[in-house]
Design a protein around this motif. Structure first.
Motif, PDB file in Angstrom:
ATOM      1  N   ILE A 172      30.366  32.452  88.549  1.00 52.25           N
ATOM      2  CA  ILE A 172      30.257  33.492  87.569  1.00 52.25           C
ATOM      3  C   ILE A 172      30.825  34.875  87.520  1.00 52.25           C
ATOM      4  N   ARG A 173      30.630  35.234  89.167  1.00 50.67           N
ATOM      5  CA  ARG A 173      30.962  36.494  89.520  1.00 50.67           C
ATOM      6  C   ARG A 173      32.287  37.102  89.050  1.00 50.67           C
ATOM      7  N   PRO A 174      33.454  36.169  89.424  1.00 50.73           N
ATOM      8  CA  PRO A 174      34.534  36.697  88.935  1.00 50.73           C
ATOM      9  C   PRO A 174      35.090  36.932  87.605  1.00 50.73           C
ATOM     10  N   VAL A 175      34.341  36.071  86.660  1.00 50.30           N
ATOM     11  CA  VAL A 175      34.357  36.107  85.344  1.00 50.30           C
ATOM     12  C   VAL A 175      33.581  37.373  84.663  1.00 50.30           C
ATOM     13  N   LEU A 176      32.437  37.557  85.245  1.00 50.49           N
ATOM     14  CA  LEU A 176      31.485  38.729  84.818  1.00 50.49           C
ATOM     15  C   LEU A 176      32.338  40.126  85.036  1.00 50.49           C
ATOM     16  N   LEU A 177      32.902  40.009  86.206  1.00 45.15           N
ATOM     17  CA  LEU A 177      33.414  41.264  86.774  1.00 45.15           C
ATOM     18  C   LEU A 177      34.766  41.724  85.890  1.00 45.15           C
ATOM     19  N   TYR A 178      35.265  40.470  85.569  1.00 40.82           N
ATOM     20  CA  TYR A 178      36.746  40.557  84.429  1.00 40.82           C
ATOM     21  C   TYR A 178      36.080  41.265  83.204  1.00 40.82           C
ATOM     22  N   HIS A 179      34.845  40.678  82.633  1.00 41.23           N
ATOM     23  CA  HIS A 179      34.605  41.159  81.441  1.00 41.23           C
ATOM     24  C   HIS A 179      34.010  42.610  81.465  1.00 41.23           C
ATOM     25  N   LEU A 180      33.249  42.838  82.511  1.00 41.81           N
ATOM     26  CA  LEU A 180      32.936  43.939  82.634  1.00 41.81           C
ATOM     27  C   LEU A 180      33.797  45.146  82.997  1.00 41.81           C
ATOM     28  N   CYS A 181      34.843  44.867  83.822  1.00 41.70           N
ATOM     29  CA  CYS A 181      35.850  45.691  83.899  1.00 41.70           C
ATOM     30  C   CYS A 181      37.104  45.641  83.458  1.00 41.70           C
ATOM     31  N   GLY A 182      37.541  44.354  82.901  1.00 44.04           N
ATOM     32  CA  GLY A 182      38.937  44.131  82.082  1.00 44.04           C
ATOM     33  C   GLY A 182      40.008  44.608  82.880  1.00 44.04           C
ATOM     34  N   ARG A 183      39.981  44.398  84.193  1.00 44.52           N
ATOM     35  CA  ARG A 183      41.143  44.759  85.106  1.00 44.52           C
ATOM     36  C   ARG A 183      42.207  43.734  85.153  1.00 44.52           C
ATOM     37  N   ARG A 184      41.626  42.445  85.470  1.00 40.48           N
ATOM     38  CA  ARG A 184      42.972  41.510  85.513  1.00 40.48           C
ATOM     39  C   ARG A 184      42.269  40.162  85.101  1.00 40.48           C
ATOM     40  N   LYS A 185      43.353  39.462  84.868  1.00 41.05           N
ATOM     41  CA  LYS A 185      42.786  38.092  84.576  1.00 41.05           C
ATOM     42  C   LYS A 185      42.335  37.183  86.018  1.00 41.05           C
ATOM     43  N   LEU A 186      41.420  36.196  85.652  1.00 37.87           N
ATOM     44  CA  LEU A 186      40.954  35.312  86.959  1.00 37.87           C
ATOM     45  C   LEU A 186      40.829  33.951  86.614  1.00 37.87           C
TER      46      LEU A 186
END
Length: 294
Positions: free
Chosen positions: A273-287
């Protein structure tokens, strides 16, 4: 559940003696963290529906159900809290509907935590049978059962209303702020609430503690995955803390905080969950997301 009623009522007892400035400060103190946690929970809910690995994994389906109930309950209690601070009086049916929904969703959390703890116990102690026992169908049945138990509890509480004249309450404004005890003042109902809360606390606590004990004993076996067992032990301990908080009383610490613990427990610790959650929270890069260990 009675803990929601009493914790909320305790937080509103002194509102009538507060100045406008004091009420404004109290509103900010409670609303700001609630909004932050609602944002995190909302992002977490979106994350859990964004990938097939989350939608098709039983533990994440249970997590989604827990987060949905916690988020809904947080919204309802925060609305009631702000209405009380602003000294807005509601009609009895409106107040009754809001408090009943708050009690319904509050009852889902401990029940779902029990199911999630049992799932971790099966995963560690019976890894070869886990896929057969913990299926999407069984998970759906467990979720339906948790909602049914909480709904049955609220339906039982509603039976105490039969002694009142509902017609006279239909359009009447309440004399006090909207909380469970104010619109539903009945000593028998309070006794029932206390009995139900004690029963749920003992049952849920024993289930989580038994799961933790089983995981600890299984971890000593040579055939058990030590890393998986250690993670399960930590998760179960956090669930036990969360369960204890959700069955206690103070509003900011006990009502708001437990509603964000689920996101913190899984959003930070879970490697999937962690990388996807951080992606949606920050929107910096695709994972790219691959299933990771629990």
């Amino acid at each position: 559940m009675s803990n929601v009623s009493y914790s909320y009522s305790n937080s509103t007892v002194g509102l009538q003696y507060q100045t406008v400035l004091e009420r404004a400060i109290l509103s900010c103190v409670c609303t700001v963290p609630a909004c932050v946690f609602l944002f995190i929970n909302g992002t977490m809910l979106f994350t859990l529906r964004s990938k097939p690995v989350f939608r098709d994994t039983c533990r994440y389906v249970l997590l989604y159900n827990l987060l949905l109930a916690d988020t809904t309950q947080l919204v309802l209690t925060q609305v009631l809290f702000l209405l009380a601070i602003c000294r807005v009086r509601l009609t009895y049916p409106v107040c009754g509907t809001l408090t009943t929904l708050a009690n319904l969703t509050a009852g889902i959390s401990p029940l779902t935590l029990v199911v999630m703890s049992l799932e971790r116990y099966v995963a560690v102690c019976y890894p070869l049978r886990h896929a057969m026992i913990v299926t999407i169908r069984n998970t759906a049945l467990a979720i339906i059962a948790s909602w049914a138990v909480s709904s049955l509890n609220n339906a039982t509480r509603g039976l105490f209303l039969l002694q009142f004249s509902l017609e006279s309450l239909g359009t009447s404004l309440m004399n006090d702020y909207c909380y469970d005890i104010a619109w539903f003042p009945d000593s028998l109902r309070e006794t029932y609430d206390k009995a139900y809360t004690v029963f749920l606390s003992v049952t849920a606590g024993l289930a989580v503690i038994s799961s933790y004990t089983g995981v600890v004993l299984a971890a000593r076996s040579a055939s058990t995955d030590k890393v998986s067992a250690l993670k399960a032990r930590k998760t179960l301990l956090l669930h036990l803390v969360q369960l204890g908080l959700s069955l206690m009383f103070f509003y900011v610490i006990i009502i708001i905080l437990p509603r964000c613990l689920t996101s913190l427990i899984y959003g930070v610790r879970d490697q999937t969950i962690r990388p996807v959650l951080l992606y949606h929270l920050c929107g910096r890069r695709k994972l790219s997301v691959e299933p990771g260990p629990g």
